[in-house]
Design an enzyme around this catalytic site. Structure first.
Site, mmCIF file in Angstrom:
data_model
loop_
_atom_site.group_PDB
_atom_site.id
_atom_site.type_symbol
_atom_site.label_atom_id
_atom_site.label_comp_id
_atom_site.label_asym_id
_atom_site.label_seq_id
_atom_site.Cartn_x
_atom_site.Cartn_y
_atom_site.Cartn_z
ATOM 1 N N SER A 145 0.857 -1.182 0.000
ATOM 2 C CA SER A 145 0.000 0.000 0.000
ATOM 3 C C SER A 145 0.897 1.236 0.000
ATOM 4 O O SER A 145 2.004 1.211 0.546
ATOM 5 C CB SER A 145 -0.897 0.024 1.242
ATOM 6 O OG SER A 145 -1.519 1.294 1.387
ATOM 7 N N TYR A 158 -1.283 0.280 9.957
ATOM 8 C CA TYR A 158 -1.255 -0.414 8.670
ATOM 9 C C TYR A 158 -0.029 0.000 7.868
ATOM 10 O O TYR A 158 0.649 -0.829 7.260
ATOM 11 C CB TYR A 158 -2.533 -0.099 7.894
ATOM 12 C CG TYR A 158 -2.680 -0.876 6.598
ATOM 13 C CD1 TYR A 158 -2.809 -2.263 6.605
ATOM 14 C CD2 TYR A 158 -2.707 -0.219 5.368
ATOM 15 C CE1 TYR A 158 -2.949 -2.970 5.427
ATOM 16 C CE2 TYR A 158 -2.853 -0.914 4.177
ATOM 17 C CZ TYR A 158 -2.971 -2.295 4.211
ATOM 18 O OH TYR A 158 -3.098 -2.991 3.033
#
Length: 236
Positions: A145, A158
């Protein structure tokens, strides 16, 4: 083992019950791979397996929790016993965790997210490295990501997990460079229509972002190319 399985390249896709993992598994089966589908959700895996079989492909489901005990070594042992190699490992499974301020982190949740997003990924690479080396041209694809490289408020957990994941993958890429036929690539799918995306952006119109099939097509195209180990690909 069927004759088609014996001649096919063997791919293992984690998080294959939905989203990018499911779409990638279907695309790989279409490209001639026999795909081992892993996720916690048996029902979702069976749906993907049925879609692959309906299209004339072949797949095997392996429902497991990647953070549970010796699940990963057992999976690697099963793949070794049946095929004695692994041509492709797609590391897609990941947990989003809560989007919250660093000061509000729940230590238990931090441990859970890091267990899947980092520890389990390292364990998968370690368990399947011998089988990847036995393949004619072993490949590892890791899904990341942008927050792993560009910190964003409230995405710290995250983002940190993806930064760690990328470091592990790129370190492995350097370890196998020039010594084996194994090559490693990192794919950033960008904004994609997934359940995780819907959780992170609840007010977003699903149709405003690309479907997971587009990411799957890019991964399939990458595998058809002679990419350099350590390659990074962003899917816009």
């Amino acid at each position: 083992m069927t004759q088609s399985e014996n001649s096919a390249r063997i791919a293992l896709v984690t998080g294959a019950s939905r989203g990018i993992g499911a779409a990638t598994a279907i695309a790989l089966a279409r490209a001639g791979y026999h795909v081992v589908l892993t996720a916690r959700t048996t029902g979702g895996l069976e749906e993907v397996e049925e879609a692959i079989h309906a299209a004339g492909g072949s797949a095997t489901i392996a429902p497991i929790n990647l953070t549970e005990g010796d699940a990963i070594p057992r999976l690697a042992a099963a793949v070794a016993e049946r095929w004695n190699r692994l041509d492709l490992l797609v590391l897609n499974a990941a947990a989003l965790g809560s989007l919250s301020a660093i000061s509000a982190f729940d230590p238990k949740e931090v441990a859970q997210v890091l267990a899947l997003n980092i520890s389990a990924q390292a364990a998968l690479i370690g368990a399947f490295d011998p089988l990847l080396r036995k393949a004619q041209a072993g490949r590892v694809i890791g899904l990341t990501s942008s927050v792993g490289r560009q910190p964003r408020a409230f995405w710290g957990l995250y983002g940190a997990s993806k930064a760690g994941f990328e470091n592990i993958l790129l370190s492995y890429a350097e370890e196998v460079r020039n010594l084996t036929q194994v090559r490693v690539a990192i794919v950033d799918p960008g904004a994609t229509r997934t359940k995780m995306r819907a959780r992170a952006y609840p007010g977003e119109a699903p149709a405003s972002v690309k479907p997971p099939e587009r990411v799957a097509e890019r991964i399939a195209a990458l595998l058809d190319s002679d990419f350099e180990t350590g390659a990074f690909v962003r899917v816009d």
